[in-house]
Design a protein around this motif. Structure first.
Motif, PDB file in Angstrom:
ATOM      1  N   GLU A 236      33.170  39.597  27.112  1.00 51.27           N
ATOM      2  CA  GLU A 236      32.665  39.122  28.392  1.00 51.27           C
ATOM      3  C   GLU A 236      33.336  37.828  28.825  1.00 51.27           C
ATOM      4  N   ASN A 237      33.810  37.055  27.850  1.00 52.57           N
ATOM      5  CA  ASN A 237      34.321  35.730  28.155  1.00 52.57           C
ATOM      6  C   ASN A 237      35.846  35.682  28.228  1.00 52.57           C
ATOM      7  N   ARG A 238      36.514  36.823  28.075  1.00 52.08           N
ATOM      8  CA  ARG A 238      37.966  36.815  28.046  1.00 52.08           C
ATOM      9  C   ARG A 238      38.514  37.164  29.426  1.00 52.08           C
ATOM     10  N   SER A 239      39.475  36.375  29.898  1.00 55.23           N
ATOM     11  CA  SER A 239      40.157  36.632  31.167  1.00 55.23           C
ATOM     12  C   SER A 239      39.169  36.769  32.311  1.00 55.23           C
ATOM     13  N   GLN A 240      38.170  35.912  32.353  1.00 57.85           N
ATOM     14  CA  GLN A 240      37.163  35.954  33.408  1.00 57.85           C
ATOM     15  C   GLN A 240      37.200  34.653  34.187  1.00 57.85           C
ATOM     16  N   PRO A 241      36.739  34.687  35.440  1.00 58.28           N
ATOM     17  CA  PRO A 241      36.749  33.459  36.239  1.00 58.28           C
ATOM     18  C   PRO A 241      35.729  32.451  35.726  1.00 58.28           C
ATOM     19  N   GLY A 242      35.899  31.201  36.177  1.00 57.87           N
ATOM     20  CA  GLY A 242      34.985  30.137  35.798  1.00 57.87           C
ATOM     21  C   GLY A 242      34.905  29.106  36.909  1.00 57.87           C
ATOM     22  N   LEU A 243      34.331  27.962  36.600  1.00 57.65           N
ATOM     23  CA  LEU A 243      34.152  26.928  37.616  1.00 57.65           C
ATOM     24  C   LEU A 243      35.487  26.385  38.119  1.00 57.65           C
ATOM     25  N   ALA A 244      36.550  26.602  37.383  1.00 58.96           N
ATOM     26  CA  ALA A 244      37.867  26.179  37.867  1.00 58.96           C
ATOM     27  C   ALA A 244      38.261  26.944  39.131  1.00 58.96           C
ATOM     28  N   GLN A 245      37.706  28.134  39.317  1.00 60.84           N
ATOM     29  CA  GLN A 245      37.985  28.936  40.509  1.00 60.84           C
ATOM     30  C   GLN A 245      36.908  28.780  41.577  1.00 60.84           C
ATOM     31  N   LEU A 246      36.030  27.784  41.402  1.00 62.62           N
ATOM     32  CA  LEU A 246      34.932  27.631  42.347  1.00 62.62           C
ATOM     33  C   LEU A 246      35.429  27.278  43.748  1.00 62.62           C
ATOM     34  N   GLU A 247      36.462  26.450  43.851  1.00 64.44           N
ATOM     35  CA  GLU A 247      37.016  26.100  45.151  1.00 64.44           C
ATOM     36  C   GLU A 247      37.508  27.345  45.891  1.00 64.44           C
ATOM     37  N   GLU A 248      38.159  28.243  45.160  1.00 62.97           N
ATOM     38  CA  GLU A 248      38.624  29.479  45.781  1.00 62.97           C
ATOM     39  C   GLU A 248      37.447  30.306  46.281  1.00 62.97           C
ATOM     40  N   LEU A 249      36.381  30.370  45.489  1.00 64.70           N
ATOM     41  CA  LEU A 249      35.199  31.116  45.900  1.00 64.70           C
ATOM     42  C   LEU A 249      34.580  30.524  47.163  1.00 64.70           C
ATOM     43  N   VAL A 250      34.470  29.208  47.195  1.00 67.20           N
ATOM     44  CA  VAL A 250      33.898  28.547  48.369  1.00 67.20           C
ATOM     45  C   VAL A 250      34.789  28.775  49.590  1.00 67.20           C
ATOM     46  N   THR A 251      36.083  28.695  49.405  1.00 66.34           N
ATOM     47  CA  THR A 251      37.008  28.911  50.527  1.00 66.34           C
ATOM     48  C   THR A 251      36.886  30.321  51.088  1.00 66.34           C
ATOM     49  N   SER A 252      36.819  31.321  50.192  1.00 62.73           N
ATOM     50  CA  SER A 252      36.697  32.699  50.668  1.00 62.73           C
ATOM     51  C   SER A 252      35.359  32.927  51.353  1.00 62.73           C
ATOM     52  N   THR A 253      34.318  32.247  50.883  1.00 60.40           N
ATOM     53  CA  THR A 253      33.013  32.385  51.522  1.00 60.40           C
ATOM     54  C   THR A 253      33.021  31.747  52.909  1.00 60.40           C
ATOM     55  N   ARG A 254      33.690  30.607  53.031  1.00 62.29           N
ATOM     56  CA  ARG A 254      33.832  29.996  54.352  1.00 62.29           C
ATOM     57  C   ARG A 254      34.599  30.914  55.299  1.00 62.29           C
ATOM     58  N   SER A 255      35.636  31.561  54.779  1.00 60.15           N
ATOM     59  CA  SER A 255      36.408  32.480  55.612  1.00 60.15           C
ATOM     60  C   SER A 255      35.560  33.645  56.083  1.00 60.15           C
ATOM     61  N   ALA A 256      34.540  33.999  55.294  1.00 58.91           N
ATOM     62  CA  ALA A 256      33.647  35.093  55.675  1.00 58.91           C
ATOM     63  C   ALA A 256      32.652  34.680  56.745  1.00 58.91           C
ATOM     64  N   GLY A 257      32.628  33.388  57.119  1.00 58.49           N
ATOM     65  CA  GLY A 257      31.759  32.942  58.189  1.00 58.49           C
ATOM     66  C   GLY A 257      30.578  32.116  57.759  1.00 58.49           C
ATOM     67  N   LEU A 258      30.480  31.779  56.477  1.00 57.00           N
ATOM     68  CA  LEU A 258      29.366  30.974  56.001  1.00 57.00           C
ATOM     69  C   LEU A 258      29.852  29.570  55.676  1.00 57.00           C
ATOM     70  N   PRO A 259      29.415  28.556  56.405  1.00 61.24           N
ATOM     71  CA  PRO A 259      29.783  27.181  56.057  1.00 61.24           C
ATOM     72  C   PRO A 259      29.188  26.795  54.698  1.00 61.24           C
ATOM     73  N   VAL A 260      30.025  26.257  53.831  1.00 61.39           N
ATOM     74  CA  VAL A 260      29.580  25.888  52.486  1.00 61.39           C
ATOM     75  C   VAL A 260      30.070  24.481  52.186  1.00 61.39           C
ATOM     76  N   ASP A 261      29.128  23.628  51.750  1.00 64.43           N
ATOM     77  CA  ASP A 261      29.470  22.282  51.288  1.00 64.43           C
ATOM     78  C   ASP A 261      29.432  22.286  49.758  1.00 64.43           C
ATOM     79  N   LEU A 262      30.467  21.713  49.159  1.00 67.09           N
ATOM     80  CA  LEU A 262      30.553  21.650  47.696  1.00 67.09           C
ATOM     81  C   LEU A 262      30.596  20.204  47.266  1.00 67.09           C
ATOM     82  N   SER A 263      29.719  19.840  46.343  1.00 68.62           N
ATOM     83  CA  SER A 263      29.724  18.479  45.809  1.00 68.62           C
ATOM     84  C   SER A 263      29.619  18.542  44.295  1.00 68.62           C
TER      85      SER A 263
END
Length: 370
Positions: A236-263
């Motif tokens: 389950e833990n091999r080659s899986q995403p993590g918090l290092a990819q959180l910025e990418e997730l937030v960016t894609s969610t913003r592109s989908a039309g949902l404003p997201v603030d990350l702190s």
């Protein structure tokens, strides 16, 4: 624990009974008493029912052997094989206490038969030899029972492991497909609505949907690669995403039309693969729920790295007024997030705000960072 070889038991009983009767008739010059032949047959015939009633089988065999001793035959019919098979069966199918009582009864009967059969003095070594033979049958039956129970435990553990693996795969598939397909669905719907009136917006929506679908395919391929690698101790833990990819997730969610603030608060440090994946999936599922259920909203993701725990808060201000939130704290997605958190010793809670917003709070113990 019923052994499924009853036809074999019947065949064995018939064969041994025939041999015993033939031996009884052949040992005497004259015809033996019919009662003696019947009793000799009863020392092995009950074997046919040994798995249905093992204790009763032994009672009949021992009673028949005791009765046969009254006819002064100078040997055990069938060499005492009926007692050994019966003792083995009782030890296999019944408790140690019952087997112990049957063992004592068997030793007492065989010792009595020795004393009646033989006119010369019976030495203690003869009785000890019989005792050890019957004890060996008991030990063999006990070891067979222990092996069978161990096999049942291993089978049950394998079934639970398979069930856990299915649940893990289902959880991963849900997180991947739910998020990316929600983005694709929303963007495709937006593109359809503005295709003729606002081509630029439609083009952007189609581009976002394409990126989301490619990300979904990429994560699915990663998941399949993990499943194929059977040598990994924790796939389950091999080659899986993590918090290092959180910025990418937030960016894609913003592109989908949902404003997201990350702190992010506290001193950032790398997490173990399991908790890292857990935190990422919780944020992903929470943002997906906002996209699907909150309507027009703004989401906020707060990460706080503490000395002993990572705190992740995902909140939004959607579904106000006459558009109540349809998301239940016991829904499949939230239940899956909660199970993830509990697997790594964390706690996940959810809360509806009075103004219609929704909050997901995750606390994961991470130990002292290095």
């Amino acid at each position: 624990m019923l052994l499924r070889s009853v036809p074999v038991d019947v065949l064995l009983a018939v064969t041994l009974t025939g041999l015993t009767v033939a031996t009884m008739i052949g040992q005497r010059d004259g015809a033996p008493h019919w009662m003696a032949v019947a009793l000799a047959a009863l020392t092995v015939a009950p074997i046919a029912l040994r798995q249905r009633a093992p204790v009763l089988t032994m009672v009949v065999i021992l009673a028949a052997l005791t009765g046969l001793s009254l006819f002064s035959y100078d040997d055990f019919p069938n060499g005492g094989l009926g007692i050994l098979i019966g003792m083995f069966t009782v030890a296999t199918l019944r408790s140690r206490r019952v087997a112990g009582l049957v063992f004592l009864a068997s030793v007492a009967v065989t010792a009595f038969v020795y004393c009646v059969y033989f006119t010369e003095p019976v030495y203690w070594s003869q009785v000890a030899q019989v005792t050890l033979i019957v004890l060996g049958a008991w030990a063999l039956g006990e070891s067979t029972k222990m092996w069978s129970r161990r096999a049942e435990r291993l089978a049950a553990q394998a079934a639970r492991a398979a069930s856990d693996e299915r649940m893990r795969i289902a959880r991963e598939m849900h997180d991947i497909v739910s998020h990316h397909m929600s983005v694709v669905s929303l963007q495709a719907g937006l593109a359809e609505c503005v295709l003729h009136t606002d081509p630029d917006t439609a083009h952007t929506a189609i581009t976002t949907a394409g990126e989301a679908s490619r990300q979904a395919l990429s994560e699915l391929r990663r998941l399949l690669d993990v499943l194929r690698n059977e040598a990994d101790s924790d796939p389950e833990n091999r080659s899986q995403p993590g918090l290092a990819q959180l910025e990418e997730l937030v960016t894609s969610t913003r592109s989908a039309g949902l404003p997201v603030d990350l702190s992010v608060a506290g001193s950032v440090f790398p997490l173990p693969p399991g908790p890292d994946l857990c935190a990422y999936r919780v944020v992903q599922e929470s943002l997906t729920n906002v996209l699907k259920h909150a309507g027009p909203a703004v989401a906020k993701v707060d990460l706080e790295y503490g000395a002993r725990a990572l705190t992740v808060r995902i909140s939004d201000n959607g579904a106000r007024g006459d558009r109540p939130r349809q998301l239940s704290p016991t829904s499949y997605g939230i239940q899956g997030m909660r199970e993830r958190a509990e697997r790594y010793g964390g706690v996940l809670t959810t809360e509806h705000a009075e103004d219609g917003g929704f909050t997901v709070l995750l606390r994961l113990p991470v130990g002292t960072p290095r």
